[in-house]
Design a protein around this motif. Structure first.
Motif, PDB file in Angstrom:
ATOM      1  N   ASP A  60      -8.937  -8.062   3.328  1.00 29.54           N
ATOM      2  CA  ASP A  60     -10.294  -7.914   3.860  1.00 29.54           C
ATOM      3  C   ASP A  60     -10.427  -6.721   4.794  1.00 29.54           C
ATOM      4  O   ASP A  60     -11.482  -6.086   4.853  1.00 29.54           O
ATOM      5  CB  ASP A  60     -10.710  -9.195   4.599  1.00 29.54           C
ATOM      6  CG  ASP A  60     -10.872 -10.381   3.660  1.00 29.54           C
ATOM      7  OD1 ASP A  60     -11.092 -10.153   2.454  1.00 29.54           O
ATOM      8  OD2 ASP A  60     -10.767 -11.525   4.143  1.00 29.54           O
ATOM      9  N   ALA A  61      -9.377  -6.416   5.544  1.00 28.04           N
ATOM     10  CA  ALA A  61      -9.448  -5.343   6.539  1.00 28.04           C
ATOM     11  C   ALA A  61      -9.344  -3.950   5.924  1.00 28.04           C
ATOM     12  O   ALA A  61      -9.616  -2.957   6.588  1.00 28.04           O
ATOM     13  CB  ALA A  61      -8.343  -5.518   7.582  1.00 28.04           C
ATOM     14  N   VAL A  62      -8.935  -3.884   4.664  1.00 23.85           N
ATOM     15  CA  VAL A  62      -8.720  -2.595   4.003  1.00 23.85           C
ATOM     16  C   VAL A  62      -9.990  -2.171   3.280  1.00 23.85           C
ATOM     17  O   VAL A  62     -10.522  -2.897   2.447  1.00 23.85           O
ATOM     18  CB  VAL A  62      -7.537  -2.663   3.020  1.00 23.85           C
ATOM     19  CG1 VAL A  62      -7.396  -1.347   2.251  1.00 23.85           C
ATOM     20  CG2 VAL A  62      -6.244  -2.967   3.776  1.00 23.85           C
ATOM     21  N   HIS A  63     -10.474  -0.975   3.608  1.00 24.63           N
ATOM     22  CA  HIS A  63     -11.703  -0.458   2.993  1.00 24.63           C
ATOM     23  C   HIS A  63     -11.421   0.386   1.761  1.00 24.63           C
ATOM     24  O   HIS A  63     -12.247   0.473   0.863  1.00 24.63           O
ATOM     25  CB  HIS A  63     -12.477   0.383   4.008  1.00 24.63           C
ATOM     26  CG  HIS A  63     -12.813  -0.352   5.269  1.00 24.63           C
ATOM     27  ND1 HIS A  63     -13.511  -1.536   5.279  1.00 24.63           N
ATOM     28  CD2 HIS A  63     -12.520  -0.071   6.567  1.00 24.63           C
ATOM     29  CE1 HIS A  63     -13.661  -1.952   6.529  1.00 24.63           C
ATOM     30  NE2 HIS A  63     -13.054  -1.085   7.329  1.00 24.63           N
ATOM     31  N   HIS A  64     -10.245   1.015   1.728  1.00 23.63           N
ATOM     32  CA  HIS A  64      -9.928   1.899   0.609  1.00 23.63           C
ATOM     33  C   HIS A  64      -8.417   2.035   0.497  1.00 23.63           C
ATOM     34  O   HIS A  64      -7.715   2.140   1.506  1.00 23.63           O
ATOM     35  CB  HIS A  64     -10.554   3.283   0.830  1.00 23.63           C
ATOM     36  CG  HIS A  64     -10.153   4.301  -0.194  1.00 23.63           C
ATOM     37  ND1 HIS A  64     -10.718   4.360  -1.446  1.00 23.63           N
ATOM     38  CD2 HIS A  64      -9.220   5.309  -0.154  1.00 23.63           C
ATOM     39  CE1 HIS A  64     -10.177   5.353  -2.130  1.00 23.63           C
ATOM     40  NE2 HIS A  64      -9.265   5.943  -1.376  1.00 23.63           N
ATOM     41  N   VAL A  65      -7.903   2.047  -0.729  1.00 20.30           N
ATOM     42  CA  VAL A  65      -6.494   2.326  -0.968  1.00 20.30           C
ATOM     43  C   VAL A  65      -6.377   3.131  -2.256  1.00 20.30           C
ATOM     44  O   VAL A  65      -7.084   2.861  -3.231  1.00 20.30           O
ATOM     45  CB  VAL A  65      -5.657   1.027  -1.032  1.00 20.30           C
ATOM     46  CG1 VAL A  65      -6.147   0.089  -2.132  1.00 20.30           C
ATOM     47  CG2 VAL A  65      -4.181   1.345  -1.230  1.00 20.30           C
ATOM     48  N   GLN A  66      -5.510   4.112  -2.235  1.00 20.13           N
ATOM     49  CA  GLN A  66      -5.383   5.036  -3.367  1.00 20.13           C
ATOM     50  C   GLN A  66      -3.921   5.412  -3.547  1.00 20.13           C
ATOM     51  O   GLN A  66      -3.209   5.673  -2.572  1.00 20.13           O
ATOM     52  CB  GLN A  66      -6.232   6.286  -3.101  1.00 20.13           C
ATOM     53  CG  GLN A  66      -6.096   7.388  -4.118  1.00 20.13           C
ATOM     54  CD  GLN A  66      -6.872   8.628  -3.706  1.00 20.13           C
ATOM     55  OE1 GLN A  66      -7.731   8.587  -2.819  1.00 20.13           O
ATOM     56  NE2 GLN A  66      -6.565   9.757  -4.327  1.00 20.13           N
ATOM     57  N   ARG A  67      -3.451   5.429  -4.798  1.00 15.62           N
ATOM     58  CA  ARG A  67      -2.095   5.890  -5.087  1.00 15.62           C
ATOM     59  C   ARG A  67      -2.079   7.402  -5.040  1.00 15.62           C
ATOM     60  O   ARG A  67      -2.835   8.069  -5.735  1.00 15.62           O
ATOM     61  CB  ARG A  67      -1.656   5.413  -6.467  1.00 15.62           C
ATOM     62  CG  ARG A  67      -1.426   3.917  -6.613  1.00 15.62           C
ATOM     63  CD  ARG A  67      -0.130   3.454  -5.991  1.00 15.62           C
ATOM     64  NE  ARG A  67       1.043   3.945  -6.641  1.00 15.62           N
ATOM     65  CZ  ARG A  67       1.709   3.296  -7.609  1.00 15.62           C
ATOM     66  NH1 ARG A  67       1.258   2.134  -8.050  1.00 15.62           N
ATOM     67  NH2 ARG A  67       2.793   3.803  -8.129  1.00 15.62           N
ATOM     68  N   LEU A  68      -1.217   7.991  -4.215  1.00 13.36           N
ATOM     69  CA  LEU A  68      -1.091   9.445  -4.130  1.00 13.36           C
ATOM     70  C   LEU A  68      -0.024   9.961  -5.076  1.00 13.36           C
ATOM     71  O   LEU A  68      -0.164  11.005  -5.679  1.00 13.36           O
ATOM     72  CB  LEU A  68      -0.762   9.864  -2.696  1.00 13.36           C
ATOM     73  CG  LEU A  68      -1.830   9.559  -1.638  1.00 13.36           C
ATOM     74  CD1 LEU A  68      -1.370  10.056  -0.279  1.00 13.36           C
ATOM     75  CD2 LEU A  68      -3.152  10.198  -2.015  1.00 13.36           C
ATOM     76  N   ASP A  69       1.056   9.226  -5.189  1.00 18.00           N
ATOM     77  CA  ASP A  69       2.118   9.561  -6.129  1.00 18.00           C
ATOM     78  C   ASP A  69       2.869   8.266  -6.414  1.00 18.00           C
ATOM     79  O   ASP A  69       2.336   7.177  -6.199  1.00 18.00           O
ATOM     80  CB  ASP A  69       3.048  10.655  -5.571  1.00 18.00           C
ATOM     81  CG  ASP A  69       3.636  10.285  -4.208  1.00 18.00           C
ATOM     82  OD1 ASP A  69       3.874   9.084  -3.965  1.00 18.00           O
ATOM     83  OD2 ASP A  69       3.864  11.191  -3.394  1.00 18.00           O
ATOM     84  N   GLY A  70       4.067   8.371  -6.868  1.00 21.54           N
ATOM     85  CA  GLY A  70       4.794   7.159  -7.224  1.00 21.54           C
ATOM     86  C   GLY A  70       5.160   6.271  -6.057  1.00 21.54           C
ATOM     87  O   GLY A  70       5.392   5.068  -6.233  1.00 21.54           O
ATOM     88  N   GLU A  71       5.204   6.828  -4.830  1.00 21.79           N
ATOM     89  CA  GLU A  71       5.714   6.061  -3.703  1.00 21.79           C
ATOM     90  C   GLU A  71       4.800   6.041  -2.480  1.00 21.79           C
ATOM     91  O   GLU A  71       5.107   5.360  -1.507  1.00 21.79           O
ATOM     92  CB  GLU A  71       7.085   6.612  -3.277  1.00 21.79           C
ATOM     93  CG  GLU A  71       8.148   6.490  -4.369  1.00 21.79           C
ATOM     94  CD  GLU A  71       9.507   6.925  -3.886  1.00 21.79           C
ATOM     95  OE1 GLU A  71       9.584   7.550  -2.805  1.00 21.79           O
ATOM     96  OE2 GLU A  71      10.502   6.644  -4.575  1.00 21.79           O
TER      97      GLU A  71
END
Length: 208
Positions: A60-71
């Motif tokens: 709930d606290a996370v507004h956005h998450v994105q994979r930048l690379d494999g790790e």
């Protein structure tokens, strides 16, 4: 200008607390931006990037998450309190941070002792806080490039470090005639230079 090392034993639970319990070493995160009650950072998740992406996406606290690379993951989340306290009281946080299940160490740059006192007071509402090292430093800005100094002075004068912010990074970039990513990069480098000098400074140390 002062650089303070603050040790926080956080009592409040947050999504990073849960993730930190799953690994043997503290989590490495790189702060990209503090804005109002939100913090944007790069989380170096290693082989757990896939499973942590799913968990962060559902939090709930996370507004956005994105994979930048494999790790690595780029995360924007609601601050549990510490980052908001630094930003609200005109502090600049060292970009690289290590997050443990409970114990956290923050290196904060402030321009006035009153700001540091306010940060410490707000930290006390989150958990047990102690002041490690406090260093006073007067000549750090001389190491900045002309552009870096212009960017950080413009940000200070315009209220970028006020709470709530009186101007956005987009507005400042437009005023300076540069793109927002360029503005943020100059700002990060300026902050990094100031903090590095303060961390390397060995003279003139004082205790709170």
């Amino acid at each position: 200008m002062y650089q303070a090392e603050l040790h926080l034993q956080q009592e409040k639970e947050c999504v990073l607390t849960d993730l930190a319990r799953e690994v043997d070493a503290p989590l490495d995160i790189e702060i990209e931006e503090l804005h109002d009650h939100n913090v944007t950072f790069v989380l170096h998740a290693g082989e757990r990037a896939g499973s942590w992406y799913d968990r962060l996406s559902d939090a709930d606290a996370v507004h956005h998450v994105q994979r930048l690379d494999g790790e690595a993951l780029l995360v924007t989340k609601h601050s549990c309190g510490a980052y908001a306290a630094v930003s609200k009281n005109h502090g600049v946080l060292r970009r690289v941070n290590r997050i443990g299940p409970r114990q956290r160490v923050y290196h904060v740059l402030v321009f006035q002792r009153e700001d540091l006192k306010a940060i410490i007071e707000e930290f006390r509402s989150i958990g047990l806080v102690t002041l490690g090292q406090l260093t006073e430093f007067g000549g750090a800005t001389s190491a900045l490039t002309t552009r870096q100094r212009e960017v950080i002075e413009t940000a200070l004068e315009a209220g970028y470090f006020q709470w709530p912010r009186e101007v956005t990074s987009e507005e400042l970039a437009a005023d300076l005639g540069i793109s927002r990513p360029t503005f943020l990069e100059h700002l990060r480098k300026a902050e990094g230079t100031l903090l590095t000098q303060l961390l390397d400074e060995t003279d003139g140390r004082t205790r709170w």
